[in-house]
Design a protein around this motif. Structure first.
Motif, PDB file in Angstrom:
ATOM      1  N   SER A 193       0.849  -1.185   0.000  1.00  8.86           N
ATOM      2  CA  SER A 193       0.000   0.000   0.000  1.00  8.86           C
ATOM      3  C   SER A 193       0.877   1.224   0.000  1.00  8.86           C
ATOM      4  CB  SER A 193      -0.920   0.003   1.235  1.00  8.86           C
ATOM      5  OG  SER A 193      -1.638   1.219   1.307  1.00  8.86           O
ATOM      6  N   ASP A 220      -0.598   4.190  -0.326  1.00  7.94           N
ATOM      7  CA  ASP A 220      -1.472   5.248   0.160  1.00  7.94           C
ATOM      8  C   ASP A 220      -1.315   5.480   1.653  1.00  7.94           C
ATOM      9  OD1 ASP A 220      -2.520   5.657  -2.353  1.00  7.94           O
ATOM     10  OD2 ASP A 220      -4.031   4.100  -2.090  1.00  7.94           O
ATOM     11  N   GLY A 221      -0.812   4.513   2.381  1.00  3.55           N
ATOM     12  CA  GLY A 221      -0.594   4.692   3.810  1.00  3.55           C
ATOM     13  C   GLY A 221      -1.110   3.522   4.618  1.00  3.55           C
ATOM     14  N   GLU A 222      -0.306   3.072   5.566  1.00  2.00           N
ATOM     15  CA  GLU A 222      -0.697   2.000   6.466  1.00  2.00           C
ATOM     16  C   GLU A 222       0.144   2.100   7.738  1.00  2.00           C
ATOM     17  OE1 GLU A 222       0.410  -1.899   5.114  1.00  2.00           O
ATOM     18  OE2 GLU A 222       2.094  -1.132   3.957  1.00  2.00           O
ATOM     19  N   GLU A 223      -0.371   1.537   8.801  1.00  6.58           N
ATOM     20  CA  GLU A 223       0.374   1.512  10.056  1.00  6.58           C
ATOM     21  C   GLU A 223       1.235   0.256  10.091  1.00  6.58           C
ATOM     22  OE1 GLU A 223      -2.159   1.954  13.415  1.00  6.58           O
ATOM     23  OE2 GLU A 223      -2.486   4.093  13.071  1.00  6.58           O
ATOM     24  N   ARG A 274       3.162   5.528  10.688  1.00 12.53           N
ATOM     25  CA  ARG A 274       2.298   5.584   9.507  1.00 12.53           C
ATOM     26  C   ARG A 274       3.205   5.720   8.302  1.00 12.53           C
ATOM     27  NH1 ARG A 274      -3.015   4.336   8.201  1.00 12.53           N
ATOM     28  NH2 ARG A 274      -3.625   5.468   6.319  1.00 12.53           N
ATOM     29  N   VAL A 275       3.129   4.775   7.369  1.00 11.99           N
ATOM     30  CA  VAL A 275       4.035   4.776   6.217  1.00 11.99           C
ATOM     31  C   VAL A 275       3.203   4.858   4.944  1.00 11.99           C
ATOM     32  CG1 VAL A 275       4.094   2.249   6.256  1.00 11.99           C
ATOM     33  CG2 VAL A 275       5.840   3.496   5.007  1.00 11.99           C
ATOM     34  N   GLY A 276       3.657   5.689   4.009  1.00 13.92           N
ATOM     35  CA  GLY A 276       2.942   5.841   2.745  1.00 13.92           C
ATOM     36  C   GLY A 276       3.319   7.139   2.078  1.00 13.92           C
ATOM     37  N   ASN A 277       2.523   7.540   1.089  1.00 11.45           N
ATOM     38  CA  ASN A 277       2.762   8.791   0.383  1.00 11.45           C
ATOM     39  C   ASN A 277       2.246   9.944   1.222  1.00 11.45           C
ATOM     40  OD1 ASN A 277       3.953   7.723  -1.959  1.00 11.45           O
ATOM     41  ND2 ASN A 277       1.971   7.203  -2.808  1.00 11.45           N
ATOM     42  N   MET A 278       3.147  10.793   1.690  1.00 11.46           N
ATOM     43  CA  MET A 278       2.796  11.919   2.552  1.00 11.46           C
ATOM     44  C   MET A 278       3.124  13.224   1.833  1.00 11.46           C
ATOM     45  SD  MET A 278       1.786  10.142   5.115  1.00 11.46           S
ATOM     46  CE  MET A 278       2.005   8.471   5.751  1.00 11.46           C
ATOM     47  N   TYR A 317       7.237   9.266  -0.444  1.00 14.08           N
ATOM     48  CA  TYR A 317       6.981   8.017   0.277  1.00 14.08           C
ATOM     49  C   TYR A 317       7.851   8.041   1.526  1.00 14.08           C
ATOM     50  CZ  TYR A 317       6.321   3.103   1.273  1.00 14.08           C
ATOM     51  OH  TYR A 317       6.011   1.921   1.875  1.00 14.08           O
ATOM     52  N   VAL A 325       7.726   7.990   6.303  1.00  9.98           N
ATOM     53  CA  VAL A 325       7.085   7.530   7.534  1.00  9.98           C
ATOM     54  C   VAL A 325       6.911   8.730   8.465  1.00  9.98           C
ATOM     55  CG1 VAL A 325       7.921   5.162   7.436  1.00  9.98           C
ATOM     56  CG2 VAL A 325       9.341   6.894   8.485  1.00  9.98           C
TER      57      VAL A 325
END
Length: 416
Positions: free
Chosen positions: A153, A155-158, A268-272, A280, A282
């Motif tokens: 993912s 888009d973001g996930e923990e 939280r890791v993903g596109n920020m 991409y 954290v």
């Protein structure tokens, strides 16, 4: 009336039978004359065929571009069937023949051309994806991302990750003596081997922040034993700096010191970022604490500081020395700090570690006068380290002004 015997060789090929008796051809012609039932191809039929070809190309292009590969063949077959059926119905009901041949050829040509275009586009996207992510993670990780998107993912996930911050100490002061192009070359010469160590250990390069760098493990794909890998990479970086400094002394006349902070936890890791520009990366308290640990390496005069979480995850594989228990600025929960070594590196002797543990125990038992003497003796007997001077000075301050009864051995830091 006429003969239909096969031996007479009076057989003719028709659209419905390749060996139809010639008498049936004559009978059909006479029947069409008597009934006035003729096939016709008026002038407007050519325009209708042209429109059919044009619409077939447009509709096929739209459908094939918007459909997945597995549906493309079904759509082409369905479209071809509808064209053939429409021409047949028109001929049977009205006697007007509108050829479906050119429309079918157009449909087939569009299918072949668009399939080639989509294949080329997909391959281009994979190459771009591979090239883009190969600057952040190892080639094996990129191959896994390209070949299988399960569990991925962006888009973001923990997720629980291990985060590393590394900073070149005093680089801003040293860079004042260099030209801008020399600063750029020096940073490139330093960060290239360090970032390769991250990538080779299945880590992800997050970003470069001036003379600092950030990396993490266990995202975007799972990395088994990510905490030991991260710590092993941190120690490999320190070894690499020893070799790099030989070249830096020859080229620039000075050494570079590296400070590394390492922590593991939930992020939280993903596109920020914004809707238009993003990275991409954290985010979370774990990231902040890892950054604080890197900053504390200057305070304690140590090249590496790790958290209790890292020590528990790597216990038995490395040699750990407890440094302090602190409450960093902005956090209420205390954090126990460690430094780490591995076999083959410059590890303090067993006598030094034993004396250190004894002095640290006196400090936590509030026996500050004896603890100050023990830390001073450590500096006299062994290498005069910044760590020993810090504790000796702290013990002297506590001797003059003891902390309250509620003091739990946690040192409160008022700076980042």
């Amino acid at each position: 009336m006429g003969a239909s015997a096969a031996g007479l060789k009076d057989n003719r090929a028709t659209p419905f039978d390749p060996t139809s008796p010639g008498v049936e051809v004559h009978a059909t012609v006479l029947d069409n004359l008597l009934r006035g039932d003729f096939l016709s191809h008026p002038q407007w039929a050519t325009g209708a065929e042209f429109c059919t070809v044009f619409l077939s190309g447009v509709i096929a292009t739209l459908l094939l571009f918007r459909s997945r590969a597995r549906w493309s063949v079904m759509l082409v077959l369905l479209s071809g069937t509808l064209l053939w059926a429409g021409s047949t119905v028109c001929m049977m009901k009205t006697g007007v023949f509108i050829s479906p041949m050119w429309a079918l050829l157009t449909l087939g040509a569009c299918f072949v051309a668009l399939t080639v275009v989509k294949f080329w586009h997909e391959e281009s996207e994979k190459r771009f994806f591979y090239t883009a992510f190969s600057h952040y993670v190892s080639g094996s990780v990129v191959n896994e991302l390209v070949c299988s998107h399960q569990g991925l993912s962006l888009d973001g996930e923990e997720k629980t990750v291990s985060i590393l911050f590394a900073d070149l100490r005093g680089f801003s002061t040293l860079s004042e003596k260099l030209a801008p192009n020399q600063v750029s070359e020096l940073l490139r010469a330093c960060f290239t081997p360090l970032s390769r160590l991250v990538i080779e250990s299945a880590g992800t390069m997050d970003k470069f922040i001036g003379d600092a760098m950030m990396a993490f493990w266990n995202a975007p794909v799972d990395v088994p034993q990510h905490a030991p890998r991260a710590l092993d990479t941190a120690l490999a970086m320190l070894d690499a700096m020893d070799h790099l400094n030989i070249r830096f002394r020859q080229s620039y006349g000075f050494n570079l010191e590296l400070g590394i902070g390492l922590h593991s936890g939930l992020v939280r890791v993903g596109n920020m970022g914004s809707a238009d520009l993003f990275d991409y990366t954290v985010i979370g308290d774990t990231v902040n604490l890892a950054s604080r640990l890197e900053g504390l390496t200057r305070t304690y005069g140590l090249p590496l500081l790790v958290s209790e979480t890292i020590r528990r995850a790597c216990d038995g594989d490395f040699i750990f020395q407890e440094i302090d228990t602190v409450r960093v600025k902005g956090k209420h929960a205390p954090t126990t700090l460690y430094t780490a070594y591995r076999d083959g590196q410059k590890v303090p002797t067993a006598d030094e570690l034993t004396a250190w543990d004894a002095a640290l125990a006196l400090y936590r038992q509030r026996r500050f006068t004896r603890a100050a003497t023990a830390f001073e003796q450590l500096g006299d007997r062994f290498e005069d380290r910044t760590l020993y001077r810090i504790y000796a000075r702290r013990c002297m301050e506590f001797s003059a002004q003891p902390p309250g009864e509620a003091w739990d051995g946690v040192f409160v830091l008022n700076h980042k």
